[in-house]
Scaffold this active site. Structure first.
Site, PDB file in Angstrom:
ATOM      1  N   ASP A   6       0.888  -1.167   0.000  1.00 49.31           N
ATOM      2  CA  ASP A   6       0.000   0.000   0.000  1.00 49.31           C
ATOM      3  C   ASP A   6       0.923   1.213   0.000  1.00 49.31           C
ATOM      4  O   ASP A   6       1.494   1.568   1.021  1.00 49.31           O
ATOM      5  CB  ASP A   6      -0.891  -0.011   1.253  1.00 49.31           C
ATOM      6  CG  ASP A   6      -1.646   1.308   1.450  1.00 49.31           C
ATOM      7  OD1 ASP A   6      -1.599   2.178   0.558  1.00 49.31           O
ATOM      8  OD2 ASP A   6      -2.290   1.458   2.515  1.00 49.31           O
ATOM      9  N   LYS A  68       2.891  11.833  -3.332  1.00 49.45           N
ATOM     10  CA  LYS A  68       2.021  10.999  -4.167  1.00 49.45           C
ATOM     11  C   LYS A  68       1.027  11.866  -4.946  1.00 49.45           C
ATOM     12  O   LYS A  68       0.602  11.512  -6.041  1.00 49.45           O
ATOM     13  CB  LYS A  68       1.276   9.995  -3.285  1.00 49.45           C
ATOM     14  CG  LYS A  68       0.388   9.013  -4.063  1.00 49.45           C
ATOM     15  CD  LYS A  68      -0.160   7.967  -3.128  1.00 49.45           C
ATOM     16  CE  LYS A  68      -1.266   7.139  -3.729  1.00 49.45           C
ATOM     17  NZ  LYS A  68      -1.769   6.145  -2.759  1.00 49.45           N
ATOM     18  N   GLU A 145      -7.028   0.734  -4.818  1.00 52.89           N
ATOM     19  CA  GLU A 145      -7.083   0.713  -3.346  1.00 52.89           C
ATOM     20  C   GLU A 145      -8.438   0.224  -2.815  1.00 52.89           C
ATOM     21  O   GLU A 145      -8.473  -0.641  -1.929  1.00 52.89           O
ATOM     22  CB  GLU A 145      -6.737   2.095  -2.782  1.00 52.89           C
ATOM     23  CG  GLU A 145      -5.250   2.400  -2.905  1.00 52.89           C
ATOM     24  CD  GLU A 145      -4.902   3.864  -2.655  1.00 52.89           C
ATOM     25  OE1 GLU A 145      -5.782   4.623  -2.210  1.00 52.89           O
ATOM     26  OE2 GLU A 145      -3.742   4.235  -2.907  1.00 52.89           O
ATOM     27  N   ASP A 167     -12.833   6.111   2.395  1.00 51.01           N
ATOM     28  CA  ASP A 167     -11.409   6.110   2.746  1.00 51.01           C
ATOM     29  C   ASP A 167     -10.938   7.510   3.124  1.00 51.01           C
ATOM     30  O   ASP A 167     -10.776   8.373   2.263  1.00 51.01           O
ATOM     31  CB  ASP A 167     -10.610   5.570   1.544  1.00 51.01           C
ATOM     32  CG  ASP A 167      -9.112   5.474   1.825  1.00 51.01           C
ATOM     33  OD1 ASP A 167      -8.645   5.993   2.863  1.00 51.01           O
ATOM     34  OD2 ASP A 167      -8.394   4.875   1.000  1.00 51.01           O
TER      35      ASP A 167
END
Ligand code: ADP
Ligand code: MG
Length: 498
Positions: A6, A68, A145, A167
């Site tokens: 992850d 990211k 994800e 999330d």
């Protein structure tokens, strides 16, 4: 050995398949969580994870986090004297994770399954794979994800199921709606807020603690900011985490030999965080609308991301859906666990295929127009042509008219974004279309937008009266050549890694 990774915006985790099950692997510091932070130490060596995170406040020019978000962009990030691309920073992180696993388990990592956000486009996915290559890991495949989270909950054992994944990470909020059908997991829609996460909740406590120190104790705000910020941030972070399991926390800090303490309650925290909670609602509605799946048709709501450990989040989700969300798997570990399961399934040759969201256009695309409202001219209005989450490839046409008498040109400005005002959206390009002179509204122009799976947008205009056509192709692909990749590899090899 194949591992699951992850590769998170805030934190990264690794899982492996051993003794018949997936489990998380500890890094060299004994934690399963490695902060996604890269820095340069005083000797000019690259440092990764917690040691880098510890220097984030004290050495901001030598440390970088949340890179990211830049994945797929052409941006250069400065780290002291180094200039790095987002994929190169990610490669340091991947290399560290790989080395930690190899040291901990005494194995050799050959392949990895890496998770990416469902909304990552083709280029962002390519860059993630490239980061693997730069770290000398064969990124066997990418997994969405939310799909990974669903796998960790055993979705692959169902024949048909519809799942909402909520999330809330450190700096991003993603809602995805998944549909499992015939052994294929499809991301039906994805929405979110790229600027909302657990760190915003920490900032609420920071603000309150500052107010206490400045207003009650008359400490100088400037001095607090310049000399004590790292300490204050760390303490507020501890408070936030503690308040997930207890009702009160004693915020305390020592400044110039004097100790200051403030009892901070979960109740105070939750009241102050209300504006943030409000912002979580819209993306959920948007994802449901875009997926054409009704709330009552959802089989499960999954809580993912460390920030969903806050009780106010599960309460909000329970209220929104009228049921308790699933959180049997630790929310900050569930994506990595899912990547591990995918590795298990792959070993058995039974891996789940998930359809990536690059199959839909992730943004609304349109042009800028002028509107007339009750005799008033309003400019800078965004007129959508391809709505977000439209399945691609897609081609759509809209007809527009001239707005001024004797107009000779019409400027067709293409934008992408979700705002009604083009000033808030991303400008893509311009077509100057000559039109025969006439009265306002006399000339019509057809504007066709075609968007393909490579992220190429073609804008074509046709002046209806003359049938004159013009077109441009707008690409946001900054794909790297093999040459660029080799250069990047050489550059990284020359760097000293701590
Ligand atoms: P990402 O997906 O962005 O990499 P994570 O899922 O690891 O991030 O979530 C990180 C966020 O979760 C951070 O803001 C962290 O402070 C928060 N967090 C972790 N544990 C807790 C907890 N027990 N209570 C509240 N927030 C937490
Ligand atoms: Mg995450």
């Amino acid at each position: 050995m194949i591992i699951g990774i992850d590769l998170g915006t805030t934190n990264s985790l690794v899982s492996v398949y051993q003794n018949g099950k997936a489990s998380l692997v500890k890094n060299a510091l004994g934690s399963v969580i490695t902060p996604s932070v890269v820095g340069v130490d005083d000797e000019g060596r690259i440092i990764v994870g917690q040691p880098a995170k510890d220097r984030l406040q004290t050495h901001p020019e030598l440390t970088v986090a949340v890179f990211k978000r830049l994945m797929g962009s052409d941006q250069t990030i400065r780290l002291g004297s180094l200039e790095l691309k987002p994929q190169e920073l990610s490669s340091f992180l991947l290399r560290q994770l790989k080395e930690d696993v190899e040291a901990e388990l005494g194995i050799t990592v050959t392949e990895a399954i890496v998770t990416v956000p469902a909304y990552f486009n083709d280029l962002q996915r390519k860059m993630t794979k490239l980061a693997g290559r730069l770290a000398v890991i064969d990124v066997e495949r990418l997994l969405n994800e939310p799909t990974a989270a669903a796998l960790a909950y055993g979705a692959h054992e169902e024949l048909e199921t519809q799942i909402l994944v909520f999330d809330l990470g450190g700096g991003t909020f993603d809602v995805s709606i998944l549909e499992m059908f015939d052994g294929i997991m499809e991301v039906r829609s994805s929405a979110g807020d790229n600027r909302l996460g657990g760190e915003d909740f920490s900032q609420i406590i920071v603000k309150d603690f500052f107010a206490y120190l400045v207003e009650e104790h008359h400490l100088a705000e400037d001095t607090l900011r310049s000399d004590f910020l790292p300490k204050i941030l760390a303490e507020c972070e501890r408070a936030k985490t503690a308040l997930s399991t207890q009702l009160e926390y004693l915020l305390s800090i020592e400044i110039n030999g004097q100790s200051y303490q403030l009892t901070y309650s979960r109740d105070t925290f939750e009241k102050a965080a209300q504006p943030l909670l409000d912002r979580l609602i819209l993306p959920v509605k948007q994802a449901l609308t875009d997926s054409s799946i009704k709330l009552s048709e959802l089989d499960q709501v999954l809580l993912v991301g460390g920030a969903t450990r806050m009780p106010m989040i599960s309460k909000l989700v329970a209220r929104m859906f009228g049921r308790l969300p699933s959180r049997e798997v630790n929310p900050d570990e569930v994506v990595a666990m899912g990547a591990g399961y995918q590795a298990v399934l792959k070993a058995k040759d039974a891996q789940i295929n998930d359809v990536v969201l690059t199959d839909v256009c992730p943004f609304t695309l349109g042009i800028e127009i002028v509107n007339e409202l009750g005799g008033r001219i309003i400019s800078g209005v965004f007129s959508p042509i391809i709505e977000r989450n439209t399945t691609i490839p897609v081609s759509r046409m809209e007809r527009y008219y001239t707005t001024a008498d004797q107009q000779e040109y019409v400027g067709i400005k293409a934008y992408q974004g979700e705002s009604r005002h083009t000033s808030n959206n991303v400008y893509l390009g311009l077509l100057e279309v000559p039109v025969p002179k006439g009265e306002a509204g006399e000339q019509a122009i057809d504007v066709r937008f075609s968007y393909d799976i490579n992220g190429l947008l073609e804008v074509e205009t046709t002046v209806v009266s003359t049938n004159e056509k013009q077109s441009i192709v707008i690409s946001n692909n900054h794909d790297l050549s093999e040459d660029d990749i080799q250069k990047s590899l050489e550059k990284l090899t020359a760097m000293k890694i701590h």
